[in-house]
Design a protein around this motif. Structure first.
Motif, PDB file in Angstrom:
ATOM      1  N   VAL A   1      23.384  10.694  41.246  1.00  0.00           N
ATOM      2  CA  VAL A   1      22.850   9.314  40.904  1.00  0.00           C
ATOM      3  C   VAL A   1      22.314   9.039  39.731  1.00  0.00           C
ATOM      4  N   LEU A   2      22.383   7.842  39.131  1.00  0.00           N
ATOM      5  CA  LEU A   2      21.654   7.758  37.651  1.00  0.00           C
ATOM      6  C   LEU A   2      21.169   6.247  37.713  1.00  0.00           C
ATOM      7  N   ALA A   3      19.569   6.430  37.746  1.00  0.00           N
ATOM      8  CA  ALA A   3      18.955   5.050  37.509  1.00  0.00           C
ATOM      9  C   ALA A   3      18.859   4.648  36.241  1.00  0.00           C
ATOM     10  N   VAL A   4      19.166   3.639  35.755  1.00  0.00           N
ATOM     11  CA  VAL A   4      19.282   3.249  34.141  1.00  0.00           C
ATOM     12  C   VAL A   4      18.378   1.885  34.140  1.00  0.00           C
ATOM     13  N   CYS A   5      17.808   2.039  32.930  1.00  0.00           N
ATOM     14  CA  CYS A   5      17.000   0.678  32.438  1.00  0.00           C
ATOM     15  C   CYS A   5      17.263   0.899  30.829  1.00  0.00           C
TER      16      CYS A   5
ATOM     17  N   THR B   1      10.738   1.901  33.648  1.00  0.00           N
ATOM     18  CA  THR B   1      11.637   1.208  34.954  1.00  0.00           C
ATOM     19  C   THR B   1      12.662   2.289  35.439  1.00  0.00           C
ATOM     20  N   SER B   2      13.296   2.650  34.711  1.00  0.00           N
ATOM     21  CA  SER B   2      14.363   3.799  35.441  1.00  0.00           C
ATOM     22  C   SER B   2      13.656   4.965  36.085  1.00  0.00           C
ATOM     23  N   LEU B   3      12.474   5.444  35.884  1.00  0.00           N
ATOM     24  CA  LEU B   3      11.796   6.257  36.745  1.00  0.00           C
ATOM     25  C   LEU B   3      11.325   5.558  37.937  1.00  0.00           C
ATOM     26  N   ILE B   4      10.841   4.270  37.861  1.00  0.00           N
ATOM     27  CA  ILE B   4      10.399   3.715  39.109  1.00  0.00           C
ATOM     28  C   ILE B   4      11.591   3.693  40.006  1.00  0.00           C
ATOM     29  N   LEU B   5      12.866   3.313  39.566  1.00  0.00           N
ATOM     30  CA  LEU B   5      13.864   3.084  40.357  1.00  0.00           C
ATOM     31  C   LEU B   5      14.356   4.380  40.851  1.00  0.00           C
ATOM     32  N   LYS B   6      14.013   5.342  39.995  1.00  0.00           N
ATOM     33  CA  LYS B   6      14.669   6.859  40.778  1.00  0.00           C
ATOM     34  C   LYS B   6      13.887   7.130  41.746  1.00  0.00           C
ATOM     35  N   MET B   7      12.623   6.934  41.736  1.00  0.00           N
ATOM     36  CA  MET B   7      11.545   6.975  42.940  1.00  0.00           C
ATOM     37  C   MET B   7      12.167   6.549  44.193  1.00  0.00           C
ATOM     38  N   THR B   8      12.560   5.165  43.833  1.00  0.00           N
ATOM     39  CA  THR B   8      12.824   4.140  45.081  1.00  0.00           C
ATOM     40  C   THR B   8      14.110   4.700  45.581  1.00  0.00           C
ATOM     41  N   ALA B   9      15.263   5.013  44.550  1.00  0.00           N
ATOM     42  CA  ALA B   9      16.411   5.720  45.290  1.00  0.00           C
ATOM     43  C   ALA B   9      16.344   6.937  45.775  1.00  0.00           C
ATOM     44  N   ASP B  10      15.509   7.665  45.475  1.00  0.00           N
ATOM     45  CA  ASP B  10      15.096   9.258  46.194  1.00  0.00           C
ATOM     46  C   ASP B  10      14.602   8.681  47.696  1.00  0.00           C
ATOM     47  N   THR B  11      14.053   7.702  47.836  1.00  0.00           N
ATOM     48  CA  THR B  11      13.301   7.337  49.016  1.00  0.00           C
ATOM     49  C   THR B  11      14.471   6.998  49.928  1.00  0.00           C
ATOM     50  N   VAL B  12      15.345   6.131  49.301  1.00  0.00           N
ATOM     51  CA  VAL B  12      16.436   5.643  50.182  1.00  0.00           C
ATOM     52  C   VAL B  12      17.641   6.682  50.617  1.00  0.00           C
ATOM     53  N   PHE B  13      17.867   7.698  49.746  1.00  0.00           N
ATOM     54  CA  PHE B  13      18.763   8.486  49.982  1.00  0.00           C
ATOM     55  C   PHE B  13      18.115   9.579  50.766  1.00  0.00           C
TER      56      PHE B  13
ATOM     57  N   THR C   1      18.644  11.214  38.778  1.00  0.00           N
ATOM     58  CA  THR C   1      18.070  11.354  37.566  1.00  0.00           C
ATOM     59  C   THR C   1      17.898   9.905  36.785  1.00  0.00           C
ATOM     60  N   ASN C   2      17.053   9.642  35.943  1.00  0.00           N
ATOM     61  CA  ASN C   2      16.963   8.373  35.304  1.00  0.00           C
ATOM     62  C   ASN C   2      17.325   8.693  33.606  1.00  0.00           C
ATOM     63  N   THR C   3      17.776   7.670  33.103  1.00  0.00           N
ATOM     64  CA  THR C   3      17.870   7.550  31.637  1.00  0.00           C
ATOM     65  C   THR C   3      18.004   6.310  31.114  1.00  0.00           C
ATOM     66  N   ASP C   4      18.072   5.901  29.848  1.00  0.00           N
ATOM     67  CA  ASP C   4      18.448   4.738  29.102  1.00  0.00           C
ATOM     68  C   ASP C   4      19.971   4.256  29.160  1.00  0.00           C
ATOM     69  N   LEU C   5      20.123   2.969  28.815  1.00  0.00           N
ATOM     70  CA  LEU C   5      21.573   2.467  28.924  1.00  0.00           C
ATOM     71  C   LEU C   5      22.555   3.272  27.920  1.00  0.00           C
ATOM     72  N   SER C   6      21.845   3.600  26.670  1.00  0.00           N
ATOM     73  CA  SER C   6      22.909   4.145  25.735  1.00  0.00           C
ATOM     74  C   SER C   6      23.200   5.485  26.234  1.00  0.00           C
ATOM     75  N   SER C   7      22.347   6.332  26.745  1.00  0.00           N
ATOM     76  CA  SER C   7      22.718   8.049  27.214  1.00  0.00           C
ATOM     77  C   SER C   7      23.679   7.756  28.806  1.00  0.00           C
TER      78      SER C   7
END
Length: 100
Positions: free
Chosen positions: A10-14, A20-32, A42-48
């Protein structure tokens, strides 16, 4: 329908991949965790993100239009800390893939 990869990648992107992607990563961890699905989030930027191969992409709508088709499941979020809203979007998308 395909067999669910174990763990789901799973990739969280901002835009910049720093906050923001780090916050979303933590939220996704909770949901999964709540869904009982093993996921490596994991989290990353849009280009990566454009060069990565994952099972699930989650991110803000303004960025996700550039990533459509890059993962079997692409979910957009409006509130990065609202785990209930993320779960409400992930469950049908994962079910559609036969992964839930």
């Amino acid at each position: 329908m395909t067999t669910r990869p174990e763990p789901l990648e799973v990739l969280a992107v901002c835009g910049l991949g720093m906050g923001t992607s780090l916050i979303l990563k933590m939220t996704a961890d909770t949901v999964f965790d709540r869904l009982g699905i093993r996921a490596r989030v994991t989290n990353t930027d849009l280009s990566s993100a454009r060069g990565m191969s994952v099972d699930v992409l989650v991110g803000q709508g303004m960025h996700m239009s550039e990533l459509v088709g890059m993962a079997p499941v692409v979910v957009t979020v409006d509130d990065f800390i609202d785990d209930a809203a993320l779960e409400a979007k992930l469950v049908p998308a994962l079910t559609e893939q036969g992964w839930l």
